[in-house]
Write a protein that holds these residues in place. Structure first.
Motif, short mmCIF file in Angstrom:
data_model
loop_
_atom_site.label_atom_id
_atom_site.label_comp_id
_atom_site.label_asym_id
_atom_site.label_seq_id
_atom_site.Cartn_x
_atom_site.Cartn_y
_atom_site.Cartn_z
N LEU A 43 0.85 -1.18 0.00
CA LEU A 43 0.00 0.00 0.00
C LEU A 43 0.89 1.23 0.00
O LEU A 43 1.84 1.31 0.77
N LYS A 44 0.59 2.18 -0.88
CA LYS A 44 1.35 3.42 -0.96
C LYS A 44 0.44 4.57 -0.51
O LYS A 44 -0.64 4.76 -1.06
N HIS A 94 14.02 8.11 13.40
CA HIS A 94 14.40 8.36 12.01
C HIS A 94 13.24 9.09 11.33
O HIS A 94 12.55 8.51 10.48
N LEU A 95 13.01 10.31 11.72
CA LEU A 95 11.94 11.12 11.13
C LEU A 95 12.56 11.91 9.99
O LEU A 95 13.21 12.93 10.19
N GLU A 139 5.54 17.12 1.41
CA GLU A 139 4.78 16.06 0.76
C GLU A 139 5.56 14.77 0.97
O GLU A 139 6.78 14.76 0.81
N ILE A 140 4.86 13.71 1.35
CA ILE A 140 5.55 12.44 1.60
C ILE A 140 4.83 11.30 0.89
O ILE A 140 3.65 11.38 0.57
N THR A 141 5.57 10.22 0.69
CA THR A 141 5.03 8.95 0.26
C THR A 141 5.58 7.89 1.20
O THR A 141 6.79 7.80 1.39
N VAL A 142 4.69 7.14 1.82
CA VAL A 142 5.05 6.05 2.71
C VAL A 142 4.53 4.77 2.08
O VAL A 142 3.36 4.70 1.70
N VAL A 143 5.38 3.76 1.97
CA VAL A 143 5.00 2.49 1.36
C VAL A 143 4.94 1.45 2.48
O VAL A 143 5.90 1.28 3.24
N MET A 144 3.80 0.75 2.57
CA MET A 144 3.59 -0.25 3.61
C MET A 144 3.32 -1.60 2.95
O MET A 144 2.39 -1.73 2.17
N THR A 145 4.14 -2.58 3.30
CA THR A 145 3.99 -3.93 2.77
C THR A 145 3.58 -4.85 3.91
O THR A 145 4.16 -4.80 4.99
N PHE A 201 4.77 -6.16 9.03
CA PHE A 201 4.65 -4.96 8.21
C PHE A 201 6.03 -4.38 7.96
O PHE A 201 6.84 -4.29 8.88
N LYS A 202 6.27 -3.97 6.73
CA LYS A 202 7.50 -3.26 6.38
C LYS A 202 7.07 -1.89 5.89
O LYS A 202 6.28 -1.78 4.96
N VAL A 203 7.61 -0.86 6.52
CA VAL A 203 7.28 0.51 6.17
C VAL A 203 8.52 1.13 5.55
O VAL A 203 9.59 1.13 6.16
N THR A 204 8.38 1.62 4.33
CA THR A 204 9.49 2.30 3.66
C THR A 204 9.20 3.79 3.70
O THR A 204 8.17 4.26 3.21
N LEU A 205 10.12 4.53 4.30
CA LEU A 205 9.99 5.98 4.46
C LEU A 205 10.43 6.69 3.18
O LEU A 205 11.06 6.08 2.31
N PRO A 206 10.12 7.98 3.07
CA PRO A 206 10.46 8.71 1.83
C PRO A 206 11.93 8.67 1.44
O PRO A 206 12.25 8.74 0.25
N ASP A 207 12.84 8.52 2.40
CA ASP A 207 14.27 8.47 2.06
C ASP A 207 14.76 7.05 1.80
O ASP A 207 15.95 6.82 1.63
N GLY A 208 13.85 6.07 1.78
CA GLY A 208 14.21 4.68 1.51
C GLY A 208 14.47 3.86 2.76
O GLY A 208 14.59 2.63 2.68
N HIS A 209 14.57 4.48 3.92
CA HIS A 209 14.79 3.77 5.18
C HIS A 209 13.61 2.84 5.45
O HIS A 209 12.46 3.25 5.28
N GLN A 210 13.88 1.60 5.85
CA GLN A 210 12.80 0.65 6.12
C GLN A 210 12.69 0.34 7.61
O GLN A 210 13.70 0.22 8.31
#
Length: 133
Positions: free
Chosen positions: A25-26, A79-80, A87-93, A99-108
């Protein structure tokens, strides 16, 4: 969907989402300049959350938790990588490990599936402005 349009009383909810194991989910949005936090919740419903993702600007951290009648032990990640007014995009798998959350800078960030969920039909995004706009 704009996170900036949400206040402490406003929410965006989906009750019958088709998020099964292996689904990603993005969430993309704008964070209001005066919000002190916001939350993205995934689970079976408002009383059974497999993932509570809660960036808190006053603490410069992200809090993750689960809820099933009571809150579990918080996972605090310092790690904020985004700020108010951005504007952000957070990717949740969602997979068998959790759950794996990928932050806008690629940090998981990984968060376990504490409730043993096999599907996640519920999404809620809520704003959290401490002061009026």
């Amino acid at each position: 969907m704009s996170l900036s349009a949400l206040t402490a009383q406003e929410t965006f909810e989906i009750m019958n989402m088709a998020m099964n194991l292996g689904t990603t989910l993005k969430v993309k949005g704008n964070i209001a300049k005066n919000d002190d936090h916001f939350a993205i919740n995934l689970g079976e419903g408002p009383e059974k959350l497999g993932l509570h993702f809660n960036p808190r600007y006053d603490r410069s951290s992200i809090v993750l938790n689960s809820f099933d009648g009571e809150w579990g032990k918080e996972l605090v990640v310092n790690h904020l990588c985004f700020a108010q007014g951005s504007e952000i995009t957070v990717v949740m798998t969602f997979d068998s490990d959790g759950f794996k959350v990928t932050l806008p800078d690629g940090h998981q960030i990984s968060f376990p599936n504490r409730l043993g969920l096999s599907q996640v039909p519920y999404l809620r995004v809520e704003g959290g402005s401490a002061s009026p706009p």
